[in-house]
Design an enzyme around this catalytic site. Structure first.
Site, PDB file in Angstrom:
ATOM      1  N   HIS A   1       0.860  -1.189   0.000  1.00 52.15           N
ATOM      2  CA  HIS A   1       0.000   0.000   0.000  1.00 52.15           C
ATOM      3  C   HIS A   1       0.891   1.232   0.000  1.00 52.15           C
ATOM      4  O   HIS A   1       1.280   1.748   1.046  1.00 52.15           O
ATOM      5  CB  HIS A   1      -0.913  -0.017   1.236  1.00 52.15           C
ATOM      6  CG  HIS A   1      -1.937   1.073   1.258  1.00 52.15           C
ATOM      7  ND1 HIS A   1      -3.116   0.953   1.952  1.00 52.15           N
ATOM      8  CD2 HIS A   1      -1.970   2.311   0.699  1.00 52.15           C
ATOM      9  CE1 HIS A   1      -3.821   2.061   1.820  1.00 52.15           C
ATOM     10  NE2 HIS A   1      -3.128   2.905   1.064  1.00 52.15           N
TER      11      HIS A   1
ATOM     12  N   HIS B   1       1.361   4.859  -2.399  1.00 50.42           N
ATOM     13  CA  HIS B   1       1.008   5.758  -3.499  1.00 50.42           C
ATOM     14  C   HIS B   1       2.278   6.448  -3.968  1.00 50.42           C
ATOM     15  O   HIS B   1       2.905   7.192  -3.205  1.00 50.42           O
ATOM     16  CB  HIS B   1      -0.012   6.795  -3.033  1.00 50.42           C
ATOM     17  CG  HIS B   1      -1.278   6.195  -2.525  1.00 50.42           C
ATOM     18  ND1 HIS B   1      -2.363   5.925  -3.346  1.00 50.42           N
ATOM     19  CD2 HIS B   1      -1.646   5.778  -1.276  1.00 50.42           C
ATOM     20  CE1 HIS B   1      -3.336   5.388  -2.629  1.00 50.42           C
ATOM     21  NE2 HIS B   1      -2.924   5.287  -1.361  1.00 50.42           N
TER      22      HIS B   1
ATOM     23  N   HIS C   1      -9.562   1.024  -1.310  1.00 47.56           N
ATOM     24  CA  HIS C   1      -9.555   1.652   0.012  1.00 47.56           C
ATOM     25  C   HIS C   1     -10.968   1.553   0.586  1.00 47.56           C
ATOM     26  O   HIS C   1     -11.948   1.903  -0.082  1.00 47.56           O
ATOM     27  CB  HIS C   1      -9.183   3.126  -0.096  1.00 47.56           C
ATOM     28  CG  HIS C   1      -7.732   3.385  -0.363  1.00 47.56           C
ATOM     29  ND1 HIS C   1      -7.026   2.750  -1.353  1.00 47.56           N
ATOM     30  CD2 HIS C   1      -6.852   4.245   0.237  1.00 47.56           C
ATOM     31  CE1 HIS C   1      -5.775   3.200  -1.356  1.00 47.56           C
ATOM     32  NE2 HIS C   1      -5.653   4.111  -0.402  1.00 47.56           N
TER      33      HIS C   1
ATOM     34  N   GLU D   1     -11.374   3.256   6.191  1.00 46.25           N
ATOM     35  CA  GLU D   1     -10.393   4.168   6.784  1.00 46.25           C
ATOM     36  C   GLU D   1     -11.185   5.276   7.481  1.00 46.25           C
ATOM     37  O   GLU D   1     -11.344   5.272   8.697  1.00 46.25           O
ATOM     38  CB  GLU D   1      -9.472   4.741   5.708  1.00 46.25           C
ATOM     39  CG  GLU D   1      -8.452   5.746   6.236  1.00 46.25           C
ATOM     40  CD  GLU D   1      -7.707   6.466   5.113  1.00 46.25           C
ATOM     41  OE1 GLU D   1      -6.693   7.108   5.424  1.00 46.25           O
ATOM     42  OE2 GLU D   1      -8.137   6.402   3.944  1.00 46.25           O
TER      43      GLU D   1
ATOM     44  N   ASP E   1       1.803   4.002   2.960  1.00 48.15           N
ATOM     45  CA  ASP E   1       0.771   4.831   2.346  1.00 48.15           C
ATOM     46  C   ASP E   1       1.373   5.983   1.530  1.00 48.15           C
ATOM     47  O   ASP E   1       1.677   5.816   0.357  1.00 48.15           O
ATOM     48  CB  ASP E   1      -0.182   5.351   3.423  1.00 48.15           C
ATOM     49  CG  ASP E   1      -1.536   5.768   2.869  1.00 48.15           C
ATOM     50  OD1 ASP E   1      -1.760   5.624   1.658  1.00 48.15           O
ATOM     51  OD2 ASP E   1      -2.383   6.229   3.652  1.00 48.15           O
ATOM     52  N   ASP E   2       1.511   7.163   2.140  1.00 48.50           N
ATOM     53  CA  ASP E   2       2.075   8.356   1.488  1.00 48.50           C
ATOM     54  C   ASP E   2       3.209   8.874   2.371  1.00 48.50           C
ATOM     55  O   ASP E   2       3.056   9.888   3.068  1.00 48.50           O
ATOM     56  CB  ASP E   2       1.010   9.434   1.316  1.00 48.50           C
ATOM     57  CG  ASP E   2      -0.140   8.979   0.431  1.00 48.50           C
ATOM     58  OD1 ASP E   2      -0.001   9.054  -0.800  1.00 48.50           O
ATOM     59  OD2 ASP E   2      -1.175   8.546   0.978  1.00 48.50           O
TER      60      ASP E   2
END
Length: 348
Positions: A17, A19, A197, A200, A278-279
């Protein structure tokens, strides 16, 4: 550095996961902006980094999309991806499945070929240089109409053999997975896996929708599954992977403190939990940093860390033979670690 920290640093890793636009560090953002003649509304990378104070998912996304505007050329996408792949090599991340958001770029005039040539070129060079394996996940933006996503998928058709899966990200509230049923059916005709997703900021019902209406193989995030006991039982029974992102959850207010996070509890219940960043450029750390932070807050055992890594290998879309090689690498690393501090992990 504690012994557990040393163990985590040398542990072979898999990330599912991530991005790629979320790895755009402020320094690179400024460099690309200068290269492309773009003015940023910040004085310096330090000033930009100070702006990374998010109240919720939307406040992050506003800055995220603004930053992505510096990505214009094949070289921009190549440099962005290679910077992450190089970091993966340093962190013992041997397989990674990266998401990219084509609509973010198509809607401002960047061609699909431009981004794909850059990302695929970086993938190929990373495999040659680092021996790593990777997959691309084309993620649709759920705040946009489904028709916009279908148009992006149609532009991706010539590249379908180089894309492994379809995903769904962006603003979750008010944008249920069922909104994208036709788009996911089109991606299925390309032979792609399905992820989304859900759970969340959105409710547990969105996880059910992603499973039922989109037929997903993995749930990205999914931490709100505990709102529905029947859903938890389903996820355990079917071993549906959850790609959990702890530091992201804290930075976006899903949890106020990492010590409140349910990752360890989900793992102990028997869910197929994986850990991801994630980011990372926006949320304070890449995969190893997430692992160290989780260890400091939740005190996982060595066995649980091995289970998390095994879960990630099993949940990946890597070929069977690659999964076997990753598991062998994991076993060797654990054995070498316990043989002594001078033991070195073999190459990927």
């Amino acid at each position: 550095m504690s012994r557990m920290d040393q163990f985590l640093a040398q542990l072979p890793k898999v990330e599912l996961h991530l991005h790629i636009e979320g790895t755009l560090e402020p320094e690179m953002m400024f460099a690309l902006a200068e290269r492309n003649g773009i003015a940023l509304p910040y004085r310096s990378p330090e000033a930009l980094r100070e702006a990374y104070q998010f109240d919720n998912l939307q406040s992050f996304l506003d800055l995220y999309y603004q930053g992505a505007a510096v990505l214009r050329t094949r070289d921009d996408f190549y440099d962005l991806a290679m910077a992450y792949f190089k970091r993966c090599d340093q962190e013992q991340i041997l397989h990674y499945e990266i998401m990219f958001d084509p609509q973010t770029h198509l809607n401002r005039g960047v061609r699909m070929n431009t981004m794909m040539e850059g990302l695929v070129g970086a993938q190929q060079d990373a495999q040659r240089h680092y021996g790593a394996s990777s997959n691309l996940i084309l993620s649709l933006l759920r705040h946009l109409p489904e028709e916009d996503g279908i148009a992006a998928l149609e532009q991706a058709k010539p590249w379908q053999h180089l894309i492994n899966a379809i995903g769904l990200d962006s603003s979750e509230r008010g944008n249920p997975p069922s909104k994208f049923k036709r788009a996911f059916e089109l991606a299925d005709s390309y032979g792609w896996h399905r992820v989304a997703h859900a759970g969340e900021e959105g409710p547990a019902d969105y996880i059910w929708e992603a499973l039922r209406d989109l037929q997903v193989r993995r749930i990205d995030h999914g931490v709100r599954c505990q709102e529905d006991a029947q859903l938890v039982e389903y996820l355990i029974h079917h071993q549906v992977p959850l790609t959990v992102c702890p530091l992201s959850n804290v930075r976006l207010g899903v949890y106020n403190d990492l010590r409140q996070h349910n990752l360890k509890q989900l793992l102990e219940l028997g869910l197929c939990v994986t850990l991801n960043s994630d980011d990372p450029a926006y949320f304070g750390g890449y995969l190893t940093t997430n692992m160290l932070a989780v260890q400091n807050a939740l005190k996982l055992s060595e066995t649980q860390w091995i289970q998390l890594t095994t879960n990630a290998i099993n949940a990946s879309f890597a070929p069977v033979e690659r999964k076997m090689a990753l598991k062998q690498r994991l076993t060797s690393a654990v054995v070498n670690y316990h043989l002594g501090p001078t033991s070195q992990v073999a190459g990927a």
